[in-house]
Structures are given as C-alpha cells and as structure tokens.
Scaffold this motif. Structure first.
Motif, PDB file in Angstrom:
ATOM      1  N   MET A  70     -11.697  -7.813   5.518  1.00 39.56           N
ATOM      2  CA  MET A  70     -12.167  -6.466   5.201  1.00 39.56           C
ATOM      3  C   MET A  70     -12.649  -6.580   3.767  1.00 39.56           C
ATOM      4  SD  MET A  70     -11.552  -3.416   6.942  1.00 39.56           S
ATOM      5  CE  MET A  70      -9.878  -3.042   7.405  1.00 39.56           C
TER       6      MET A  70
ATOM      7  N   ARG B  38     -14.041  -6.568  14.874  1.00 40.98           N
ATOM      8  CA  ARG B  38     -13.050  -5.616  15.396  1.00 40.98           C
ATOM      9  C   ARG B  38     -13.734  -4.261  15.461  1.00 40.98           C
ATOM     10  NH1 ARG B  38      -7.667  -4.928  12.151  1.00 40.98           N
ATOM     11  NH2 ARG B  38      -9.045  -3.716  10.830  1.00 40.98           N
TER      12      ARG B  38
ATOM     13  N   ALA C  78      -6.764  -6.734   5.224  1.00 44.56           N
ATOM     14  CA  ALA C  78      -7.341  -5.420   4.902  1.00 44.56           C
ATOM     15  C   ALA C  78      -7.592  -5.326   3.399  1.00 44.56           C
ATOM     16  CB  ALA C  78      -6.385  -4.322   5.367  1.00 44.56           C
TER      17      ALA C  78
ATOM     18  N   GLU D 165      -4.716  -5.627  19.151  1.00 44.12           N
ATOM     19  CA  GLU D 165      -3.820  -5.709  17.979  1.00 44.12           C
ATOM     20  C   GLU D 165      -2.826  -4.553  17.920  1.00 44.12           C
ATOM     21  OE1 GLU D 165      -6.153  -6.213  14.440  1.00 44.12           O
ATOM     22  OE2 GLU D 165      -4.811  -4.988  13.235  1.00 44.12           O
TER      23      GLU D 165
ATOM     24  N   TRP E 223       1.862   6.266  12.107  1.00 40.23           N
ATOM     25  CA  TRP E 223       0.512   6.129  11.577  1.00 40.23           C
ATOM     26  C   TRP E 223       0.095   4.694  11.781  1.00 40.23           C
ATOM     27  CZ3 TRP E 223      -2.315   3.299   8.053  1.00 40.23           C
ATOM     28  CH2 TRP E 223      -3.680   3.670   8.011  1.00 40.23           C
TER      29      TRP E 223
ATOM     30  N   GLU F  68      -8.667 -11.966   9.206  1.00 40.95           N
ATOM     31  CA  GLU F  68      -9.311 -10.668   8.975  1.00 40.95           C
ATOM     32  C   GLU F  68      -9.995 -10.682   7.613  1.00 40.95           C
ATOM     33  OE1 GLU F  68      -6.728  -7.236   9.114  1.00 40.95           O
ATOM     34  OE2 GLU F  68      -8.361  -5.874   8.581  1.00 40.95           O
TER      35      GLU F  68
ATOM     36  N   ASP G  79      -7.800  -2.695  17.357  1.00 31.41           N
ATOM     37  CA  ASP G  79      -6.501  -2.388  16.745  1.00 31.41           C
ATOM     38  C   ASP G  79      -5.969  -1.061  17.293  1.00 31.41           C
ATOM     39  OD1 ASP G  79      -4.336  -2.081  15.091  1.00 31.41           O
ATOM     40  OD2 ASP G  79      -5.471  -2.090  13.207  1.00 31.41           O
TER      41      ASP G  79
ATOM     42  N   LEU H 280      -0.907   6.266   2.248  1.00 32.35           N
ATOM     43  CA  LEU H 280      -1.457   6.165   3.593  1.00 32.35           C
ATOM     44  C   LEU H 280      -1.210   7.504   4.284  1.00 32.35           C
ATOM     45  CD1 LEU H 280      -0.191   2.603   4.513  1.00 32.35           C
ATOM     46  CD2 LEU H 280      -2.574   3.310   4.270  1.00 32.35           C
TER      47      LEU H 280
ATOM     48  N   HIS I 293      -3.502 -10.865   8.394  1.00 32.75           N
ATOM     49  CA  HIS I 293      -3.984  -9.546   7.979  1.00 32.75           C
ATOM     50  C   HIS I 293      -4.835  -9.706   6.715  1.00 32.75           C
ATOM     51  CE1 HIS I 293      -2.569  -5.279   6.609  1.00 32.75           C
ATOM     52  NE2 HIS I 293      -3.703  -5.197   7.260  1.00 32.75           N
TER      53      HIS I 293
ATOM     54  N   HIS J   7      -3.010   0.129  16.198  1.00 32.46           N
ATOM     55  CA  HIS J   7      -2.213   0.623  15.070  1.00 32.46           C
ATOM     56  C   HIS J   7      -0.841   1.162  15.485  1.00 32.46           C
ATOM     57  CE1 HIS J   7      -2.274   1.848  10.721  1.00 32.46           C
ATOM     58  NE2 HIS J   7      -2.990   0.750  10.717  1.00 32.46           N
TER      59      HIS J   7
ATOM     60  N   ASP K  18      -6.215  -3.619   1.183  1.00 34.68           N
ATOM     61  CA  ASP K  18      -5.037  -3.513   0.312  1.00 34.68           C
ATOM     62  C   ASP K  18      -4.381  -4.868   0.053  1.00 34.68           C
ATOM     63  OD1 ASP K  18      -4.611  -2.609   3.170  1.00 34.68           O
ATOM     64  OD2 ASP K  18      -2.535  -3.032   2.641  1.00 34.68           O
TER      65      ASP K  18
ATOM     66  N   ARG L 146       0.001 -12.071  13.003  1.00 36.44           N
ATOM     67  CA  ARG L 146      -0.899 -11.551  11.968  1.00 36.44           C
ATOM     68  C   ARG L 146      -0.235 -11.328  10.617  1.00 36.44           C
ATOM     69  NH1 ARG L 146      -2.691  -7.045  12.228  1.00 36.44           N
ATOM     70  NH2 ARG L 146      -4.578  -7.503  11.076  1.00 36.44           N
TER      71      ARG L 146
ATOM     72  N   TYR M 284      -7.517   6.652  13.084  1.00 34.39           N
ATOM     73  CA  TYR M 284      -7.292   5.452  12.295  1.00 34.39           C
ATOM     74  C   TYR M 284      -8.490   4.500  12.434  1.00 34.39           C
ATOM     75  CZ  TYR M 284      -6.721   0.693  11.636  1.00 34.39           C
ATOM     76  OH  TYR M 284      -7.013  -0.565  11.242  1.00 34.39           O
TER      77      TYR M 284
ATOM     78  N   GLU N 202       1.109  -7.416  11.093  1.00 35.82           N
ATOM     79  CA  GLU N 202       0.747  -7.040   9.723  1.00 35.82           C
ATOM     80  C   GLU N 202       1.889  -6.352   8.980  1.00 35.82           C
ATOM     81  OE1 GLU N 202      -2.769  -4.640  10.722  1.00 35.82           O
ATOM     82  OE2 GLU N 202      -1.726  -2.881   9.990  1.00 35.82           O
TER      83      GLU N 202
ATOM     84  N   ASN O 112       0.814  -1.216   0.000  1.00 34.64           N
ATOM     85  CA  ASN O 112       0.000   0.000   0.000  1.00 34.64           C
ATOM     86  C   ASN O 112       0.853   1.273   0.000  1.00 34.64           C
ATOM     87  OD1 ASN O 112      -2.284   1.546   0.068  1.00 34.64           O
ATOM     88  ND2 ASN O 112      -3.034   0.778   2.047  1.00 34.64           N
TER      89      ASN O 112
HETATM   90  C1  CS2 Z   1      -5.145  -2.320   9.432  1.00 32.34           C
HETATM   91  C2  CS2 Z   1      -4.949  -1.955   8.004  1.00 32.34           C
HETATM   92  O1  CS2 Z   1      -6.574  -4.038   8.745  1.00 32.34           O
HETATM   93  C3  CS2 Z   1      -5.781  -3.677   9.586  1.00 32.34           C
HETATM   94  O2  CS2 Z   1      -5.512  -4.315  10.566  1.00 32.34           O
HETATM   95  O3  CS2 Z   1      -4.167  -2.091  10.316  1.00 32.34           O
HETATM   96  O4  CS2 Z   1      -6.076  -1.238   7.619  1.00 32.34           O
HETATM   97  C4  CS2 Z   1      -3.692  -1.186   7.633  1.00 32.34           C
HETATM   98  O5  CS2 Z   1      -3.754   0.120   8.109  1.00 32.34           O
HETATM   99  C5  CS2 Z   1      -3.555  -1.185   6.148  1.00 32.34           C
HETATM  100  O6  CS2 Z   1      -3.553  -2.497   5.683  1.00 32.34           O
HETATM  101  C6  CS2 Z   1      -2.299  -0.462   5.707  1.00 32.34           C
HETATM  102  O7  CS2 Z   1      -2.068  -0.650   4.366  1.00 32.34           O
END
Ligand code: CS2
Ligand code: MG
Length: 402
Positions: free
Chosen positions: A341, A147, A314, A236, A402, A339, A210, A389, A312, A212, A316, A283, A159, A262, A37
C-alpha cells in the motif's frame, strides 16, 4: 561493540509513525519501526520508559540474546504494544549488523531466494464499475496481483474504500468515526464484483479480497464457496482472528485459499492454523510480529506445513517495516506475496529508502543494512496528531468488528 543511546521519534507526514534509532560506539546507527495504528504513544512509552534503559551498554551484535531478553526475560509477554516495541529494537539491530558487515540484511538471512518480491496493490471504488476500472489502473502499472474492495449498496462507509486511490488510510484524526455494517448486504454483493473482474480481465491477474474479520466461519465458508469459480489468490481475514479453530469450519467447505495474520503478534496466534494447515498464507507483519528474529522462525515452521507468507504492508507500516519485510521476503523460500500500500510522497521523503518498485515487483536494493534512513529535520515538521481507526456497528447499532 556497545549501544550508547536510543531515541524514539514520532512523526506524522500524513499519518503517525513511531521510529526507533539505536546508536552505537562505532558511529553506526540502526532504525526500527514500532507503529501501532491508533495506539502509537503506548509504544513510545514502552520503549522510552521500559526498554531503552535496559538496552544501553549491550552489544548490538547479540540480536538473538537481546530479543530473548525483551521477550522471554519479561514476565508480561506478547501483545501488540510489547511486540511492536521489541520489533523496533530487532529491526534496528539487523540494520546495524548489515551496516557493520557492509552487506544488505537479506544476505544475513541466507541470501536472495528470488530476483524480486511480487506485491499486490489495493484497488477500491464505491461502485463495482469503479473498482474494476481501478484494478485496471494497477494492471496497467504492471501489477500481477490486485486486492479489490468495493462499496456495498445500502452501506454508507465500507472498510477499504476511500477517495484516495493509491494511498488508502483508514485512521482518522480526532475521535473514532463510527460506521454501520450489514453482513447480509455484503455477502450478496461481493460475488458480482469478481464476476465483473474476470469478465473484464480474464483469468490471468491474481485477485485478492479482504473481509476484515467480519464474518462467522459459516459465512466465510459460503463466501469462499461462491468465489471458487473466480479463483482468488486469497481471501483475507474472513473471521475474527482470535479463534484459530474457526478456520476448521471454513476449510472443510471451500478450496478458496485463505490468508490471515495482520493482527497476530506471536506464533501462538497461528500455531494451530499452521500445524493443521488451515490457511495458505500467513500475513504477520515484521513490526507487529516482533521483528525479523521471530518472523524467520515462524516462516520456517510454516514452510514445513506448505504455508507461504504474505506480509501485511498497509500505510501504517512505516517504510522501515517495508524495507525489513523486503529483505525477509526475498530471502525465505516460502514467500508468497507482499502487500504494498504505497506511502505518500511526504512519508517517502521522511524515510529515504533503497527499495524500488518496477512492474509489479519490489526490489530491496543493495545498500548495507535495511537500506532505509530517517530525515529527522523533516520529520520534526510533522508533529504527532491523535488519530483513530473507525469503530463499526451493525445496522441496529450493536458494536461489531472493525
Ligand atoms: C488492512 C489494513 O491492509 C490491510 O490488509 O486490513 O488497512 C488495516 O485495516 C490497517 O493496517 C489497520 O491499521
Ligand atoms: Mg487486511
């Protein structure tokens, strides 16, 4: 059998994806995901300029040897770009092997260890009440695990919070946006969210959260302790993940289960976490962890130390990674959770796939290989768009994680 060609595609059906297609002299091709990403084109160059020329002519059946060639054989190992590029090759080779043997990849990884893969959704809202309602929508869809992320009073952007409820995407077109952050405000607010969730839905649903990578170990310890009464499935990415030893402090103070990984690329990002049993869930993603070949080994190592996986997933991570993850998840014994998403309908159309969702579980399907395809014509209608990002600063503008 020989690899005759390999091509890299960048498509942006709502967000950017890097896809590798490896062609063979038997007419069978394989697909791999190499998306990082905000740094997508670096992987494209890595593959096109440095990997593909060495790939042509090799026997695609020799997955282990090819993986070692691009990892061990290269002096400059590790790092997200290298490992995503190697992962793309590795996924495509497993896909080819499955198609050649006419069996789903999970059968090559030892066969199914379970009927289905439990997934968690990502519920978010600006206010606690909105997040609680949103979590309810996931539970109504049959999710066993959610989550939950919520806005924090006094912070404009946080976030994990977005207007889009089913497809959270943090990358933004153009140059990186900048947000402000206060750990004090965040820590004071989060326990209230979990109080409200347990009051509303009781003790059954698995709840995850999360951080982050924004806390110090002692802050993470405080949060973990304060959340103990709400029995989280996991907390997380509490601290920046470079310093594995940081987890020793957190672990001494709380029984809240911990998950991280991640941003990890190799076992060397996690070996202390694993061998000292400092976490409960690892993860790492198939794409950023170098593919199925190393991830099987890492999972086997983690299994010995009572650590489960929680890949992970997400937006992306392209549907190619999602497919690969599901074959991995269903095959290994120490699977924890996946996960999920959800991708947008545009993305799903570019990547037709055999996996399906039902009542909180994903099913990899029984198509040979990874059970994933790539619609090149449609993909060409969504050209690459630079996106980043966000960058995060503390209230006084100090640059922060971030
Ligand atoms: C996140 C993600 O899904 C997650 O756990 O932490 O959204 C993450 O920010 C992105 O994959 C970054 O590219
Ligand atoms: Mg995360």
């Amino acid at each position: 059998m020989k690899i005759t060609d390999a091509k890299v595609f960048v498509t942006s059906p709502g967000r950017n994806f890097v896809t590798l297609k490896i062609y063979t002299d038997q007419g069978v091709y394989g697909l791999g995901d190499g998306t990082v990403n905000g740094r997508e084109l670096a992987v494209v160059s890595y593959l096109e300029d440095h990997v593909i020329p060495c790939l042509i002519g090799r026997d695609p059946q020799q997955i282990e040897d090819i993986w070692q060639y691009f990892y061990r054989g290269v002096y400059w190992r590790r790092g997200p770009i290298t490992m995503a590029a190697i992962a793309a090759v590795d996924m495509a080779l497993w896909d080819i092997k499955g198609k050649m043997l006419n069996t789903p990849v999970y059968n090559l990884l030892g066969g199914k260890s379970r009927e289905a893969v439990m997934v968690y959704g990502h519920a978010n809202g600006i206010e606690i009440s909105e997040t609680v309602e949103e979590a309810g929508r996931y539970l109504d869809m049959g999710y066993q695990a959610v989550r939950v992320q919520t806005g924090v009073p006094g912070l404009e952007e946080v976030y994990g919070i977005s207007k889009d409820k089913l497809f959270y995407e943090p990358a933004k077109k153009g140059l990186p946006p900048e947000y402000r952050w206060s750990t004090e405000k965040y820590l004071a607010h989060i326990p209230k969210l979990f109080q409200e969730l347990r009051d509303t839905y009781g003790s059954d649903p698995h709840l995850l959260h999360d951080c982050h990578h924004r806390l110090t170990p002692i802050e993470a310890a405080r949060l973990g302790k304060e959340l103990e009464p709400y029995h989280l499935f996991w907390l997380e990415d509490t601290v920046p993940a470079e310093l594995q030893e940081g987890f020793r402090i957190i672990r001494q103070h709380t029984t809240t289960p911990l998950a991280v990984g991640e941003v990890f690329n190799t076992v060397w990002d996690a070996h202390i976490l694993i061998t000292e049993q400092l976490i409960d869930y690892l993860r790492m993603a198939i794409v950023h962890g170098g593919g199925l070949t190393p991830m099987r080994k890492i999972a086997a190592m983690a299994e010995i130390y009572h650590i489960k996986t929680g890949c992970h997933g997400a937006t992306d991570l392209s549907p190619v990674t999602m497919a690969a993850a599901l074959h991995f998840d269903i095959a290994i014994n120490n699977f924890g959770i996946q996960e999920y998403m959800r991708h947008t309908p545009e993305t799903d159309e570019v990547f037709p796939h055999a996996y399906t969702f039902s009542k909180g579980y994903l099913y990899p399907g029984d198509a040979p290989g990874l059970g994933i395809d790539f619609n090149e014509e449609l993909a060409a209608k969504y050209p690459y768009e630079r996106a980043y990002l966000p960058v995060n600063r503390k209230m006084d503008a100090t640059l922060f994680n971030w």
